[in-house]
Design an enzyme around this catalytic site. Structure first.
Site, PDB file in Angstrom:
ATOM      1  N   LEU A  63       0.858  -1.186   0.000  1.00  0.00           N
ATOM      2  CA  LEU A  63       0.000   0.000   0.000  1.00  0.00           C
ATOM      3  C   LEU A  63       0.889   1.228   0.000  1.00  0.00           C
ATOM      4  O   LEU A  63       1.872   1.284   0.742  1.00  0.00           O
ATOM      5  CB  LEU A  63      -0.900   0.016   1.242  1.00  0.00           C
ATOM      6  CG  LEU A  63      -2.192  -0.791   1.214  1.00  0.00           C
ATOM      7  CD1 LEU A  63      -2.879  -0.706   2.576  1.00  0.00           C
ATOM      8  CD2 LEU A  63      -3.138  -0.308   0.123  1.00  0.00           C
ATOM      9  N   ASP A  64       0.561   2.224  -0.819  1.00  0.00           N
ATOM     10  CA  ASP A  64       1.306   3.471  -0.823  1.00  0.00           C
ATOM     11  C   ASP A  64       1.245   4.115   0.566  1.00  0.00           C
ATOM     12  O   ASP A  64       0.273   3.905   1.310  1.00  0.00           O
ATOM     13  CB  ASP A  64       0.723   4.440  -1.851  1.00  0.00           C
ATOM     14  CG  ASP A  64       0.945   3.976  -3.279  1.00  0.00           C
ATOM     15  OD1 ASP A  64       1.894   3.206  -3.512  1.00  0.00           O
ATOM     16  OD2 ASP A  64       0.146   4.372  -4.155  1.00  0.00           O
ATOM     17  N   PRO A  65       2.243   4.930   0.919  1.00  0.00           N
ATOM     18  CA  PRO A  65       2.232   5.578   2.237  1.00  0.00           C
ATOM     19  C   PRO A  65       0.952   6.352   2.528  1.00  0.00           C
ATOM     20  O   PRO A  65       0.453   6.335   3.655  1.00  0.00           O
ATOM     21  CB  PRO A  65       3.451   6.503   2.175  1.00  0.00           C
ATOM     22  CG  PRO A  65       4.393   5.799   1.256  1.00  0.00           C
ATOM     23  CD  PRO A  65       3.508   5.175   0.197  1.00  0.00           C
ATOM     24  N   ALA A  67      -2.022   5.708   1.524  1.00  0.00           N
ATOM     25  CA  ALA A  67      -3.175   4.819   1.593  1.00  0.00           C
ATOM     26  C   ALA A  67      -3.327   4.217   2.984  1.00  0.00           C
ATOM     27  O   ALA A  67      -2.379   4.109   3.755  1.00  0.00           O
ATOM     28  CB  ALA A  67      -3.046   3.713   0.557  1.00  0.00           C
ATOM     29  N   ARG A 198      -4.109   4.292  -8.763  1.00  0.00           N
ATOM     30  CA  ARG A 198      -3.667   5.597  -9.276  1.00  0.00           C
ATOM     31  C   ARG A 198      -3.747   5.649 -10.799  1.00  0.00           C
ATOM     32  O   ARG A 198      -4.092   6.684 -11.388  1.00  0.00           O
ATOM     33  CB  ARG A 198      -2.230   5.875  -8.840  1.00  0.00           C
ATOM     34  CG  ARG A 198      -2.079   6.348  -7.410  1.00  0.00           C
ATOM     35  CD  ARG A 198      -0.625   6.620  -7.099  1.00  0.00           C
ATOM     36  NE  ARG A 198       0.175   5.403  -6.985  1.00  0.00           N
ATOM     37  CZ  ARG A 198       1.474   5.318  -7.245  1.00  0.00           C
ATOM     38  NH1 ARG A 198       2.133   6.390  -7.684  1.00  0.00           N
ATOM     39  NH2 ARG A 198       2.117   4.189  -7.082  1.00  0.00           N
TER      40      ARG A 198
END
Length: 324
Positions: A63-65, A67, A198
């Site tokens: 997971l992206d930071p 998120a 994204r």
């Protein structure tokens, strides 16, 4: 699960044997963690590793930071099951802002607003969203962890280099428009492994001609692991860690299964094939390489095996029970 993935997980590996034990230094299982915003997935792993007192910890799906939401963390020999969790369907609640673009395809990058935008109608937005449903070709973001020429794409992007990333097939099972008041858009997404949310926003913005970027993301589930059942890092660090650890079988709960008789345990520990008329949930005609979970009467995961439907035999490929 794709056959190529199955080959990668169990088909090309020699039999491996692991002991199952419950001491504090040998914890084994899975954690359903609610990752907070601002923390990397790697940082979550590091904090879990400290609690588990082992370096053998890994997560199933970055997971992206920015998120939040479900991040499944595997501990001990359960790390061998990461790919089975990663391959499960995922659901997200995603927020986008129309009328702007960025180099990261989200609000953390260098945001540029699109001039003179005529706000698209709700009907048009929904119509364009549905064009992404199905198996599509998707180009990951420049700032992503995909490998390009031997390095992560984001490393080149951070140095100002534009990298050429090839499109890859991803499966979008469902997109539901939840809210829309220009420029804000909220959608629910159900998708397969490898999908970049994204990129969905970026491509939607391009299709509408106004640009779009992701402003928020919550992963609500990975397979059977849901946000409602997830634990915060803080609760894990307050002494509930061991109680929150799920048995390894949860990683393969979706697979066909075979309950091993106590008399077969020694044979299984030595990697020998077991007779089996048909595993539970086996669909006749499935490829022999399709994995089967072997459990004992207590529902403890003992091995993963390939099932030979003609010979009615299970050939272990990964064995997690110690040779007794």
């Amino acid at each position: 699960m794709s056959i190529s993935l199955v080959h990668r997980i169990i088909g090309s590996r020699p039999i491996r044997h692991f002991s199952i034990c419950n001491s504090v230094n040998s914890l084994v299982g899975l954690l359903n963690v609610n990752k907070p915003a601002g923390m990397t997935s790697r940082r979550v792993v590091d904090r879990v590793a400290k609690l588990a007192r082992t370096k053998r910890v890994g997560h199933a799906g970055t997971l992206d930071p920015m998120a939040t939401g479900v991040l499944v963390v595997c501990v001990g020999w359960a790390t061998r099951l990461v790919a089975f969790v990663q391959d499960r369907p995922k659901t997200y609640s995603a927020s986008f802002l129309l009328g702007r673009r960025s180099n990261t395809d989200d609000v953390t990058g260098d945001v540029v607003e699109t001039p003179d935008v005529v706000p698209p109608s709700r009907a048009l937005v929904d119509e364009q969203l549905q064009t992404f449903v199905g198996t599509i070709q998707q180009v990951p973001p420049q700032f992503s962890a995909v490998h390009v020429d031997g390095q992560r794409a984001y490393k080149a992007a951070r140095q100002g280099q534009a990298v050429s990333i090839e499109a890859r097939p991803v499966e979008i099972r469902r997109i539901t428009l939840v809210e829309y008041t220009y420029p804000q858009l909220v959608v629910d997404i159900e998708c397969g492994s490898g999908t970049y949310v994204r990129s969905i926003g970026r491509d939607l913005g391009n299709a509408l001609g106004c640009g779009a970027l992701m402003s928020g993301l919550v992963r609500r589930s990975i397979g059977e692991f849901t946000l409602e059942a997830a634990h915060t890092i803080e609760s894990l660090e307050q002494g509930t860690f061991a109680a929150c650890l799920l048995p390894p079988r949860y990683a393969v709960a979706h697979l066909p299964r075979f309950v091993c008789a106590p008399t077969d345990r020694d044979e299984l520990a030595r990697g020998r094939a077991l007779a089996c008329a048909a595993p539970a949930n086996w669909v006749p005609g499935m490829p022999n390489v399709a994995p089967v979970a072997i459990v004992d009467a207590g529902d403890n995961l003992l091995a993963l095996a390939e099932y030979d439907e003609v010979r009615q035999m299970l050939q272990p490929r990964q064995v997690f029970v110690a040779d007794s």
